[in-house]
Design a protein around this motif. Structure first.
Motif, PDB file in Angstrom:
ATOM      1  N   SER A  33       0.857  -1.185   0.000  1.00 55.03           N
ATOM      2  CA  SER A  33       0.000   0.000   0.000  1.00 55.03           C
ATOM      3  C   SER A  33       0.890   1.231   0.000  1.00 55.03           C
ATOM      4  CB  SER A  33      -0.910   0.008   1.236  1.00 55.03           C
ATOM      5  OG  SER A  33      -1.879  -1.005   1.152  1.00 55.03           O
ATOM      6  N   LEU A  34       0.804   2.011  -1.075  1.00 58.65           N
ATOM      7  CA  LEU A  34       1.611   3.218  -1.204  1.00 58.65           C
ATOM      8  C   LEU A  34       0.737   4.448  -1.075  1.00 58.65           C
ATOM      9  CD1 LEU A  34       3.967   2.377  -4.222  1.00 58.65           C
ATOM     10  CD2 LEU A  34       4.454   2.176  -1.779  1.00 58.65           C
ATOM     11  N   ALA A  35       1.236   5.451  -0.372  1.00 59.54           N
ATOM     12  CA  ALA A  35       0.582   6.757  -0.323  1.00 59.54           C
ATOM     13  C   ALA A  35       1.305   7.686  -1.284  1.00 59.54           C
ATOM     14  CB  ALA A  35       0.627   7.329   1.089  1.00 59.54           C
ATOM     15  N   PHE A  36       0.531   8.501  -1.982  1.00 59.49           N
ATOM     16  CA  PHE A  36       1.078   9.390  -3.008  1.00 59.49           C
ATOM     17  C   PHE A  36       0.366  10.731  -2.893  1.00 59.49           C
ATOM     18  CE2 PHE A  36       1.113  10.272  -7.858  1.00 59.49           C
ATOM     19  CZ  PHE A  36       2.245  11.064  -7.745  1.00 59.49           C
ATOM     20  N   THR A  37       1.144  11.812  -2.831  1.00 60.31           N
ATOM     21  CA  THR A  37       0.540  13.136  -2.727  1.00 60.31           C
ATOM     22  C   THR A  37       1.387  14.166  -3.462  1.00 60.31           C
ATOM     23  OG1 THR A  37      -0.445  14.731  -1.166  1.00 60.31           O
ATOM     24  CG2 THR A  37       1.711  13.857  -0.594  1.00 60.31           C
ATOM     25  N   THR A  38       0.773  15.289  -3.806  1.00 58.78           N
ATOM     26  CA  THR A  38       1.496  16.383  -4.451  1.00 58.78           C
ATOM     27  C   THR A  38       0.908  17.707  -3.996  1.00 58.78           C
ATOM     28  OG1 THR A  38       2.260  17.259  -6.587  1.00 58.78           O
ATOM     29  CG2 THR A  38       0.002  16.433  -6.493  1.00 58.78           C
ATOM     30  N   ASP A  39       1.748  18.740  -3.970  1.00 61.19           N
ATOM     31  CA  ASP A  39       1.289  20.065  -3.542  1.00 61.19           C
ATOM     32  C   ASP A  39       2.198  21.124  -4.155  1.00 61.19           C
ATOM     33  OD1 ASP A  39      -0.222  21.982  -2.294  1.00 61.19           O
ATOM     34  OD2 ASP A  39      -0.051  21.096  -0.293  1.00 61.19           O
ATOM     35  N   THR A  40       1.651  22.308  -4.341  1.00 61.02           N
ATOM     36  CA  THR A  40       2.406  23.423  -4.915  1.00 61.02           C
ATOM     37  C   THR A  40       2.410  24.579  -3.925  1.00 61.02           C
ATOM     38  OG1 THR A  40       1.770  22.733  -7.147  1.00 61.02           O
ATOM     39  CG2 THR A  40       2.626  24.965  -6.889  1.00 61.02           C
ATOM     40  N   TYR A  41       3.568  25.195  -3.764  1.00 57.14           N
ATOM     41  CA  TYR A  41       3.756  26.219  -2.730  1.00 57.14           C
ATOM     42  C   TYR A  41       4.047  27.560  -3.381  1.00 57.14           C
ATOM     43  CZ  TYR A  41       3.654  22.134   0.118  1.00 57.14           C
ATOM     44  OH  TYR A  41       3.228  20.970   0.712  1.00 57.14           O
ATOM     45  N   VAL A  42       3.226  28.536  -3.030  1.00 57.27           N
ATOM     46  CA  VAL A  42       3.290  29.861  -3.658  1.00 57.27           C
ATOM     47  C   VAL A  42       3.338  30.957  -2.593  1.00 57.27           C
ATOM     48  CG1 VAL A  42       2.101  29.074  -5.736  1.00 57.27           C
ATOM     49  CG2 VAL A  42       0.745  29.969  -3.847  1.00 57.27           C
ATOM     50  N   VAL A  43       3.847  30.618  -1.413  1.00 63.68           N
ATOM     51  CA  VAL A  43       3.792  31.531  -0.276  1.00 63.68           C
ATOM     52  C   VAL A  43       4.561  32.827  -0.567  1.00 63.68           C
ATOM     53  CG1 VAL A  43       5.815  30.489   0.840  1.00 63.68           C
ATOM     54  CG2 VAL A  43       4.130  31.700   2.229  1.00 63.68           C
ATOM     55  N   HIS A  44       4.007  33.907  -0.095  1.00 67.42           N
ATOM     56  CA  HIS A  44       4.642  35.226  -0.218  1.00 67.42           C
ATOM     57  C   HIS A  44       4.498  35.940   1.118  1.00 67.42           C
ATOM     58  CE1 HIS A  44       5.969  38.996  -1.971  1.00 67.42           C
ATOM     59  NE2 HIS A  44       4.964  39.575  -1.339  1.00 67.42           N
ATOM     60  N   PRO A  45       5.619  36.376   1.720  1.00 69.23           N
ATOM     61  CA  PRO A  45       6.997  36.330   1.226  1.00 69.23           C
ATOM     62  C   PRO A  45       7.605  34.931   1.333  1.00 69.23           C
ATOM     63  CG  PRO A  45       6.955  37.240   3.422  1.00 69.23           C
ATOM     64  CD  PRO A  45       5.518  37.046   3.041  1.00 69.23           C
ATOM     65  N   ARG A  46       8.724  34.741   0.636  1.00 71.70           N
ATOM     66  CA  ARG A  46       9.342  33.421   0.597  1.00 71.70           C
ATOM     67  C   ARG A  46      10.044  33.062   1.904  1.00 71.70           C
ATOM     68  NH1 ARG A  46       9.813  35.596  -4.443  1.00 71.70           N
ATOM     69  NH2 ARG A  46      11.828  36.598  -4.056  1.00 71.70           N
ATOM     70  N   PHE A  47      10.413  34.065   2.702  1.00 71.59           N
ATOM     71  CA  PHE A  47      11.025  33.844   4.015  1.00 71.59           C
ATOM     72  C   PHE A  47      10.127  34.482   5.069  1.00 71.59           C
ATOM     73  CE2 PHE A  47      14.372  33.654   0.916  1.00 71.59           C
ATOM     74  CZ  PHE A  47      15.173  32.599   1.333  1.00 71.59           C
ATOM     75  N   PHE A  48       9.888  33.763   6.156  1.00 73.24           N
ATOM     76  CA  PHE A  48       9.000  34.247   7.216  1.00 73.24           C
ATOM     77  C   PHE A  48       9.508  33.713   8.544  1.00 73.24           C
ATOM     78  CE2 PHE A  48       7.294  30.554   4.987  1.00 73.24           C
ATOM     79  CZ  PHE A  48       7.199  29.606   6.001  1.00 73.24           C
TER      80      PHE A  48
END
Length: 320
Positions: A33-48
């Motif tokens: 049983s494999l778990a598979f996920t994906t996500d995209t990160y667009v946070v602003h500002p890039r450092f916090f």
């Protein structure tokens, strides 16, 4: 976002794995049983305070795998880089990702990079995908949530969103707020391995705790009741939310999990969570009170009752 998923993406891509409505898909492959996920990160500002887009992209995907009960193993990384982004900054973010992966015991095994014209990419966007192994006998999914379950949270809520906002808007609070950005895979694994019959796990990212409770209520067809006085919140977060007119229950976290499990196992589960540094503030915040309503009610500190709905938009855009 939920309307986009319901009306655009599910009709186009619907499958048994997608219909589970989980933080990641669990699929069978070669007897495992494999778990598979994906996500995209667009946070602003890039450092916090407490993190950066690189660390966030690793921990976010690792946490989504952990919410399926999986042991995270491998990641991919896709970078969309805007022309003009300083190479030194990109290197700093890449090294942050490597350090975060090492801390989680996962490995980057593939990736991709694209450069877009100046003004077309806001500096940097990152996509990460991950796979992990789900131990035999572990079945964690929204469909398993049932009346009588307790609702637990592993720590205080709302810090990530306020930390990002403080930098974005150059706000100086009396008490600085740091993001809770952290990996919760070990916390989830300890809970599962302790013998607790965990029905479902979720990390309260976009939309915060209130969004998670609503999603589970809708997907499991249950009615959720939570106690405001039991929900852990830092005074600095509460003060910032009061000042800015925000509801902390809808502010994102990036190092917390919400667990749904049998009421009789609550004390054991809390003890397991509190044994880990990331779970020392764990608390029971409510229960699954019935079937079929798909609704969430908050009992306030004043003893009144308030419906927690899904918001029609985001309180704080681009925080993950």
């Amino acid at each position: 976002m939920r309307e986009l998923i319901e009306h655009v993406f599910l009709p186009a891509f619907d499958s048994a794995a997608l219909s589970a409505r989980h933080d990641g898909a669990v699929v069978r492959l070669g007897g495992a049983s494999l778990a598979f996920t994906t996500d995209t990160y667009v946070v602003h500002p890039r450092f916090f305070p407490g993190g950066d887009i690189g660390k966030l992209s690793v921990y976010g995907t690792v946490n989504d795998l952990a919410m399926t009960g999986a042991r995270p193993a491998y990641l991919s990384a896709g970078f969309i880089v805007e022309e003009g982004l300083p190479i030194g900054e990109l290197q700093q973010i890449a090294l942050s990702m490597r350090a975060a992966a090492d801390a989680c015991g996962v490995e980057f095994v593939t990736g991709d990079t694209k450069v877009v014209d100046r003004g077309k990419g806001d500096g940097l966007f990152i996509n990460t995908a991950g796979i992990g192994l789900v131990p035999e006998g572990v079945a964690i999914a929204p469909r398993r949530v049932r009346p009588g379950d307790a609702v637990l949270v592993s720590g205080d809520v709302g810090r990530h969103g306020i930390a990002v906002l403080s930098v974005r808007e150059a706000l100086a609070f009396e008490e600085p707020v740091e993001s809770d950005c952290a990996p919760v895979a070990e916390l989830a694994a300890a809970l599962i391995s302790s013998g607790i019959d965990v029905h479902c796990l979720r990390d309260p990212t976009r939309g915060g705790l209130a969004a998670v409770l609503n999603e589970i209520a809708l997907d499991a067809g249950v009615h959720v009741e939570v106690e405001e006085a039991q929900i852990p919140m830092e005074p600095a977060v509460l003060g910032a939310c009061e000042l800015l007119g925000l509801d902390p229950l809808y502010v994102a976290c990036e190092g917390r999990l919400v667990a749904f499990l049998p009421e009789a196992q609550t004390e054991r589960a809390l003890a397991s969570l509190r044994d880990h540094p990331l779970g020392r503030g764990a608390a029971r915040i409510g229960r699954i009170a019935g079937e079929g309503k798909g609704s969430v009610v908050l009992r306030t500190r004043l003893g009144t009752r308030r419906t927690l709905d899904l918001l029609s938009g985001e309180q704080l855009p681009r925080i993950c």
